[in-house]
Design an enzyme around this catalytic site. Structure first.
Site, PDB file in Angstrom:
ATOM      1  N   ASP A  51       0.870  -1.179   0.000  1.00 33.74           N
ATOM      2  CA  ASP A  51       0.000   0.000   0.000  1.00 33.74           C
ATOM      3  C   ASP A  51       0.904   1.226   0.000  1.00 33.74           C
ATOM      4  OD1 ASP A  51      -3.303   0.059   0.979  1.00 33.74           O
ATOM      5  OD2 ASP A  51      -2.243   1.957   0.707  1.00 33.74           O
ATOM      6  N   ASP A  78       3.989   1.554  -4.392  1.00 31.58           N
ATOM      7  CA  ASP A  78       2.993   2.243  -5.209  1.00 31.58           C
ATOM      8  C   ASP A  78       2.785   1.371  -6.446  1.00 31.58           C
ATOM      9  OD1 ASP A  78       1.627   3.802  -7.041  1.00 31.58           O
ATOM     10  OD2 ASP A  78       2.643   5.659  -6.438  1.00 31.58           O
ATOM     11  N   ASN A 105      -6.294  -5.739  -5.680  1.00 30.15           N
ATOM     12  CA  ASN A 105      -7.357  -4.983  -5.008  1.00 30.15           C
ATOM     13  C   ASN A 105      -7.182  -3.467  -5.079  1.00 30.15           C
ATOM     14  OD1 ASN A 105      -9.484  -4.601  -2.712  1.00 30.15           O
ATOM     15  ND2 ASN A 105      -7.612  -3.682  -1.874  1.00 30.15           N
ATOM     16  N   TYR A 170     -12.699   4.894 -14.341  1.00 27.48           N
ATOM     17  CA  TYR A 170     -12.830   3.768 -13.394  1.00 27.48           C
ATOM     18  C   TYR A 170     -13.709   2.668 -13.980  1.00 27.48           C
ATOM     19  CZ  TYR A 170     -14.132   1.511  -8.910  1.00 27.48           C
ATOM     20  OH  TYR A 170     -14.365   0.621  -7.882  1.00 27.48           O
ATOM     21  N   LYS A 174     -12.442  -1.054 -14.864  1.00 26.20           N
ATOM     22  CA  LYS A 174     -13.031  -2.215 -14.194  1.00 26.20           C
ATOM     23  C   LYS A 174     -13.660  -3.172 -15.206  1.00 26.20           C
ATOM     24  CE  LYS A 174     -12.048  -1.520  -9.835  1.00 26.20           C
ATOM     25  NZ  LYS A 174     -11.199  -2.482  -9.090  1.00 26.20           N
ATOM     26  N   VAL A 203     -20.191  -1.401  -0.979  1.00 20.86           N
ATOM     27  CA  VAL A 203     -19.755  -2.015   0.277  1.00 20.86           C
ATOM     28  C   VAL A 203     -19.515  -0.930   1.328  1.00 20.86           C
ATOM     29  CG1 VAL A 203     -18.148  -3.636   1.330  1.00 20.86           C
ATOM     30  CG2 VAL A 203     -18.607  -3.766  -1.121  1.00 20.86           C
ATOM     31  N   THR A 205     -17.538   0.250   3.518  1.00 20.39           N
ATOM     32  CA  THR A 205     -16.228   0.480   4.130  1.00 20.39           C
ATOM     33  C   THR A 205     -16.277   1.801   4.888  1.00 20.39           C
ATOM     34  OG1 THR A 205     -15.443   1.685   2.206  1.00 20.39           O
ATOM     35  CG2 THR A 205     -15.070  -0.699   2.209  1.00 20.39           C
TER      36      THR A 205
HETATM   37  N1  NAD Z   1     -16.123  -0.191  -1.483  1.00 20.21           N
HETATM   38  C1  NAD Z   1     -16.965  -0.446  -2.461  1.00 20.21           C
HETATM   39  O1  NAD Z   1     -18.161  -0.193  -2.343  1.00 20.21           O
HETATM   40  C2  NAD Z   1     -16.485  -1.103  -3.738  1.00 20.21           C
HETATM   41  C3  NAD Z   1     -17.435  -1.378  -4.727  1.00 20.21           C
HETATM   42  C4  NAD Z   1     -17.031  -1.980  -5.907  1.00 20.21           C
HETATM   43  C5  NAD Z   1     -15.702  -2.311  -6.088  1.00 20.21           C
HETATM   44  N2  NAD Z   1     -14.794  -2.040  -5.128  1.00 20.21           N
HETATM   45  C6  NAD Z   1     -13.399  -2.421  -5.402  1.00 20.21           C
HETATM   46  O2  NAD Z   1     -12.873  -3.096  -4.272  1.00 20.21           O
HETATM   47  C7  NAD Z   1     -11.486  -2.744  -4.120  1.00 20.21           C
HETATM   48  C8  NAD Z   1     -11.263  -2.131  -2.742  1.00 20.21           C
HETATM   49  O3  NAD Z   1     -12.135  -1.020  -2.608  1.00 20.21           O
HETATM   50  P1  NAD Z   1     -12.120  -0.100  -1.325  1.00 20.21           P
HETATM   51  O4  NAD Z   1     -13.454   0.515  -1.258  1.00 20.21           O
HETATM   52  O5  NAD Z   1     -11.588  -0.824  -0.172  1.00 20.21           O
HETATM   53  O6  NAD Z   1     -11.063   1.026  -1.793  1.00 20.21           O
HETATM   54  P2  NAD Z   1     -10.300   2.107  -0.893  1.00 20.21           P
HETATM   55  O7  NAD Z   1     -10.073   3.275  -1.755  1.00 20.21           O
HETATM   56  O8  NAD Z   1     -11.045   2.313   0.372  1.00 20.21           O
HETATM   57  O9  NAD Z   1      -8.916   1.385  -0.575  1.00 20.21           O
HETATM   58  C9  NAD Z   1      -8.013   1.146  -1.588  1.00 20.21           C
HETATM   59  C10 NAD Z   1      -6.651   0.873  -0.988  1.00 20.21           C
HETATM   60  O10 NAD Z   1      -5.720   0.872  -2.083  1.00 20.21           O
HETATM   61  C11 NAD Z   1      -4.628   1.684  -1.732  1.00 20.21           C
HETATM   62  N3  NAD Z   1      -4.020   2.279  -2.897  1.00 20.21           N
HETATM   63  C12 NAD Z   1      -4.556   3.239  -3.701  1.00 20.21           C
HETATM   64  N4  NAD Z   1      -3.674   3.585  -4.650  1.00 20.21           N
HETATM   65  C13 NAD Z   1      -2.570   2.803  -4.467  1.00 20.21           C
HETATM   66  C14 NAD Z   1      -1.324   2.719  -5.110  1.00 20.21           C
HETATM   67  N5  NAD Z   1      -1.028   3.499  -6.156  1.00 20.21           N
HETATM   68  N6  NAD Z   1      -0.423   1.818  -4.674  1.00 20.21           N
HETATM   69  C15 NAD Z   1      -0.711   1.027  -3.604  1.00 20.21           C
HETATM   70  N7  NAD Z   1      -1.874   1.090  -2.933  1.00 20.21           N
HETATM   71  C16 NAD Z   1      -2.800   1.968  -3.366  1.00 20.21           C
HETATM   72  C17 NAD Z   1      -5.208   2.748  -0.824  1.00 20.21           C
HETATM   73  O11 NAD Z   1      -4.212   3.387  -0.033  1.00 20.21           O
HETATM   74  C18 NAD Z   1      -6.204   1.953  -0.005  1.00 20.21           C
HETATM   75  O12 NAD Z   1      -5.588   1.376   1.127  1.00 20.21           O
HETATM   76  C19 NAD Z   1     -11.154  -1.801  -5.260  1.00 20.21           C
HETATM   77  O13 NAD Z   1     -10.620  -2.531  -6.334  1.00 20.21           O
HETATM   78  C20 NAD Z   1     -12.499  -1.223  -5.621  1.00 20.21           C
HETATM   79  O14 NAD Z   1     -12.534  -0.769  -6.941  1.00 20.21           O
HETATM   80  C21 NAD Z   1     -15.148  -1.428  -3.963  1.00 20.21           C
END
Ligand code: NAD
Length: 263
Positions: A51, A78, A105, A170, A174, A203, A205
């Site tokens: 991360d 990154d 992820n 996005y 995706k 979700v 979060t």
């Molecule tokens: N939360 C939702 O409702 C939801 C819905 C559909 C899909 N998703 C997918 O699920 C996955 C997780 O979603 P989330 O809501 O937990 O996202 P989030 O944005 O809350 O967390 C993403 C994580 O990725 C890290 N990150 C971002 N850019 C980065 C980089 N360049 N290098 C390393 N780490 C990096 C961030 O620091 C963070 O810890 C994602 O692929 C998202 O597209 C989430």
């Protein structure tokens, strides 16, 4: 960490094939990724995660270790620095052994009207939401082949399938993640490497609750979902555990939706 506790405590499944498995999660410091780290560790897996956020990552490592689960390994990386990320994956394997479960992820769902998306924003969005999936998959594939197989899970999104605005980069990325899943599943299958895509709905979060889930959003969820619940990070994690475990050994190249019945 949201609800990692209780995994394997009787109510939800424990997967013997995940014990001691080497798992790599990108974007594992917060959100869904943190839940994945916690739940894989609760299964006895040796989890590494990358991360860019160091403080929550360190807190997560301590919180998971405090439960008695194997201490996760955090490496700052990154994922948009593709060569750097590939190097870190090699270092993780050097430390923990060959990665046999990969969870792609990390993502950034920047919202911007299409008219305001220039080429630089397009490129950056593709880099953070798509390119690293390919790089990580091709980095771990030789390890998985040598280990006799593995499981790669890519994170898609419901946003590709329903009418959500201001997400052109996005949503496109995706969509490509779903295509990449099928292409890799076909080409890596002969080495017993499975590739699947998990498509979460909306979700709850901490970040979603903080930034987006207001009364209007609640009304959308009530209207669109078939089930009268809110999808929690642990709901997504449980599907992911099954896809990583040998219990799903004959499943590859598919999209798996966990959205409370929205799509
Ligand atoms: N939360 C939702 O409702 C939801 C819905 C559909 C899909 N998703 C997918 O699920 C996955 C997780 O979603 P989330 O809501 O937990 O996202 P989030 O944005 O809350 O967390 C993403 C994580 O990725 C890290 N990150 C971002 N850019 C980065 C980089 N360049 N290098 C390393 N780490 C990096 C961030 O620091 C963070 O810890 C994602 O692929 C998202 O597209 C989430």
């Amino acid at each position: 960490m949201n609800g990692g506790a209780g995994v394997g405590a009787g109510r939800f499944a424990t997967y013997p094939s995940l014990r001691d498995a080497v798992v790599l999660v990108s974007g594992g410091a917060t959100g869904l990724g943190a839940e994945f780290v916690a739940q894989f560790a609760a299964q006895g897996a040796r989890v590494a995660f990358v991360d860019v956020q160091e403080e929550p990552a360190r807190e997560l490592v301590e919180a998971v270790a405090a439960t008695g689960a194997p201490r996760p390994l955090f490496r700052r990386a990154d994922v948009t620095d593709l060569e750097g990320y590939r190097r870190v994956i090699g270092e993780v394997a050097g430390e923990l052994g060959p990665v046999t479960v990969l969870v792609n992820n990390a993502a950034v769902d920047t919202r911007r009207p299409t008219a305001e998306v220039d080429v630089a924003a397009w490129d950056a969005g593709m880099r953070v939401n798509l390119d690293h999936h390919f790089v990580a998959a091709t980095a771990v594939a030789p390890m998985m082949r040598a280990a006799g197989g593995g499981s790669i899970v890519n994170l898609g999104s419901i946003s590709t399938h329903v009418k959500l605005r201001d997400l052109v980069v996005y949503r496109t990325a995706k969509s490509a993640v779903e295509g990449l899943t099928r292409a890799l599943a076909l080409e890596l299958g002969a080495d017993s490497i499975r590739v699947n895509c998990v498509i979460p709905g909306w979700v709850m979060t901490a970040r979603q609750l903080r930034d987006w889930v207001d009364a209007e959003a609640e009304a959308v969820l009530d209207r669109e979902q078939s089930l009268p619940l809110r999808v929690q990070p642990q709901d997504v994690a449980r599907l992911l555990l099954w896809l990583a475990a040998e219990d799903s050994r004959a499943c590859t190249g598919q999209d798996w939706v966990v959205d409370g019945g929205w799509m």
